[in-house]
Design a protein around this motif. Structure first.
Motif, mmCIF file in Angstrom:
data_model
loop_
_atom_site.group_PDB
_atom_site.id
_atom_site.type_symbol
_atom_site.label_atom_id
_atom_site.label_comp_id
_atom_site.label_asym_id
_atom_site.label_seq_id
_atom_site.Cartn_x
_atom_site.Cartn_y
_atom_site.Cartn_z
ATOM 1 N N TYR A 142 1.328 0.355 4.957
ATOM 2 C CA TYR A 142 2.100 0.641 3.572
ATOM 3 C C TYR A 142 1.430 -0.641 3.296
ATOM 4 O O TYR A 142 1.099 0.585 2.317
ATOM 5 C CB TYR A 142 3.017 -0.588 3.918
ATOM 6 N N TYR A 143 1.069 -1.743 3.294
ATOM 7 C CA TYR A 143 -0.440 -2.659 2.350
ATOM 8 C C TYR A 143 -1.828 -1.948 2.266
ATOM 9 O O TYR A 143 -1.932 -1.962 1.650
ATOM 10 C CB TYR A 143 0.305 -3.965 3.230
ATOM 11 N N LYS A 144 -1.984 -1.435 3.058
ATOM 12 C CA LYS A 144 -3.689 -1.012 3.528
ATOM 13 C C LYS A 144 -3.019 0.444 2.434
ATOM 14 O O LYS A 144 -4.542 0.875 1.558
ATOM 15 C CB LYS A 144 -3.726 0.358 4.701
ATOM 16 N N ASN A 145 -1.797 1.264 3.011
ATOM 17 C CA ASN A 145 -1.787 2.817 1.761
ATOM 18 C C ASN A 145 -1.329 2.455 0.578
ATOM 19 O O ASN A 145 -2.598 3.106 -0.886
ATOM 20 C CB ASN A 145 -0.812 3.497 2.837
ATOM 21 N N LYS A 146 -0.747 1.010 0.276
ATOM 22 C CA LYS A 146 -0.389 0.963 -1.429
ATOM 23 C C LYS A 146 -1.223 0.626 -2.348
ATOM 24 O O LYS A 146 -1.645 0.199 -3.305
ATOM 25 C CB LYS A 146 0.945 -0.056 -0.427
ATOM 26 N N TYR A 147 -1.585 -1.070 -1.107
ATOM 27 C CA TYR A 147 -2.025 -2.230 -2.038
ATOM 28 C C TYR A 147 -3.816 -2.298 -1.273
ATOM 29 O O TYR A 147 -4.462 -2.572 -1.970
ATOM 30 C CB TYR A 147 -1.734 -3.461 -1.688
ATOM 31 N N ASP A 148 -4.097 -1.004 -0.282
ATOM 32 C CA ASP A 148 -5.292 -1.138 -0.263
ATOM 33 C C ASP A 148 -6.005 -2.524 0.959
ATOM 34 O O ASP A 148 -7.038 -3.258 0.345
ATOM 35 C CB ASP A 148 -6.808 -1.288 -0.936
ATOM 36 N N HIS A 149 -4.423 -3.155 1.376
ATOM 37 C CA HIS A 149 -4.761 -4.284 1.611
ATOM 38 C C HIS A 149 -4.790 -4.474 3.295
ATOM 39 O O HIS A 149 -4.083 -4.068 3.931
ATOM 40 C CB HIS A 149 -3.630 -5.565 1.517
ATOM 41 N N ASP A 150 -5.858 -5.573 4.252
ATOM 42 C CA ASP A 150 -5.728 -5.312 5.708
ATOM 43 C C ASP A 150 -5.202 -6.543 6.100
ATOM 44 O O ASP A 150 -5.073 -7.373 5.531
ATOM 45 C CB ASP A 150 -7.086 -5.465 5.935
ATOM 46 N N PHE A 151 -3.647 -6.101 6.671
ATOM 47 C CA PHE A 151 -2.867 -7.051 7.197
ATOM 48 C C PHE A 151 -3.287 -7.756 8.086
ATOM 49 O O PHE A 151 -3.203 -6.932 9.743
ATOM 50 C CB PHE A 151 -1.369 -5.719 7.463
ATOM 51 N N THR A 152 -3.869 -8.707 8.115
ATOM 52 C CA THR A 152 -3.570 -10.069 9.549
ATOM 53 C C THR A 152 -2.904 -10.676 9.312
ATOM 54 O O THR A 152 -2.352 -11.404 8.601
ATOM 55 C CB THR A 152 -5.149 -10.360 8.376
ATOM 56 N N VAL A 153 -2.873 -10.919 10.561
ATOM 57 C CA VAL A 153 -2.177 -11.359 10.963
ATOM 58 C C VAL A 153 -2.863 -13.326 12.096
ATOM 59 O O VAL A 153 -3.812 -13.095 13.190
ATOM 60 C CB VAL A 153 -0.312 -11.431 12.078
ATOM 61 N N SER A 154 -2.042 -14.220 12.354
ATOM 62 C CA SER A 154 -2.498 -15.069 13.058
ATOM 63 C C SER A 154 -1.514 -15.697 14.184
ATOM 64 O O SER A 154 -0.774 -15.509 13.843
ATOM 65 C CB SER A 154 -2.712 -16.649 12.546
ATOM 66 N N PRO A 155 -1.667 -16.445 15.319
ATOM 67 C CA PRO A 155 -0.806 -17.164 15.964
ATOM 68 C C PRO A 155 -0.004 -17.791 15.269
ATOM 69 O O PRO A 155 -0.370 -18.779 14.041
ATOM 70 C CB PRO A 155 -1.806 -18.132 17.238
#
Length: 153
Positions: A34-47
């Motif tokens: 969703y975030y890549k398609n809508k905002y060109d944002h790489d969804f990054t998570v951390s512990p």
């Protein structure tokens, strides 16, 4: 260590201890797409233990707005801004995903809940929310609900 969520090759990295790890990974990948398609944002998570301020903020909003305390252990978290929206996500061991969307202007401010396919509704949410169903190629059936944030955070 941060992990860019790949929504083409779904991985359970970081979610292995969840009893619904595959479905939770699909749910996380669904958000990444969703975030890549809508905002060109790489969804990054951390512990989650690397981002205690994100987990604490989400927990504080839940407690102060609706007197909700999540019993499941947080596994991963992320916080980022897209356009005028400050986003925070926490992914829990149970398969629950909680996001806080907070507009920097006068716009949207809400908390969203998503349940991974195969998990029961957590008892702390069961009597307070009705969950709508949506189909996802990545996550199977997602059940979701939300509430509008009234306070200032």
């Amino acid at each position: 260590m941060p992990y860019i969520v790949d929504f083409k090759n779904v991985s359970t990295v970081g979610l292995e201890s969840s009893p619904v790890a595959e479905a939770a990974a699909g749910l996380r990948a669904n958000e990444a797409r969703y975030y890549k398609n809508k905002y060109d944002h790489d969804f990054t998570v951390s512990p989650a233990e690397e981002l205690p301020e994100v987990v604490d903020r989400v927990s504080r909003i839940l407690k102060e707005e609706r007197d909700i305390v999540i019993k499941s252990r947080p596994l991963e978290a992320t916080a980022f801004q897209v356009e005028d929206l400050q986003m925070a996500y926490v992914f829990y061991e149970s398969g629950l995903s909680i996001n806080v969307m907070y507009s920097t202007g006068e716009g949207k401010r809400a908390v969203g809940f998503k349940l991974a396919d195969g998990m029961d509704v957590p008892e702390e949410l069961d009597s307070k929310f009705k969950f709508a169903r949506q189909k996802s190629k990545l996550a199977g059936t997602i059940r979701g609900s939300y509430f509008v944030i009234k306070g200032e955070y």
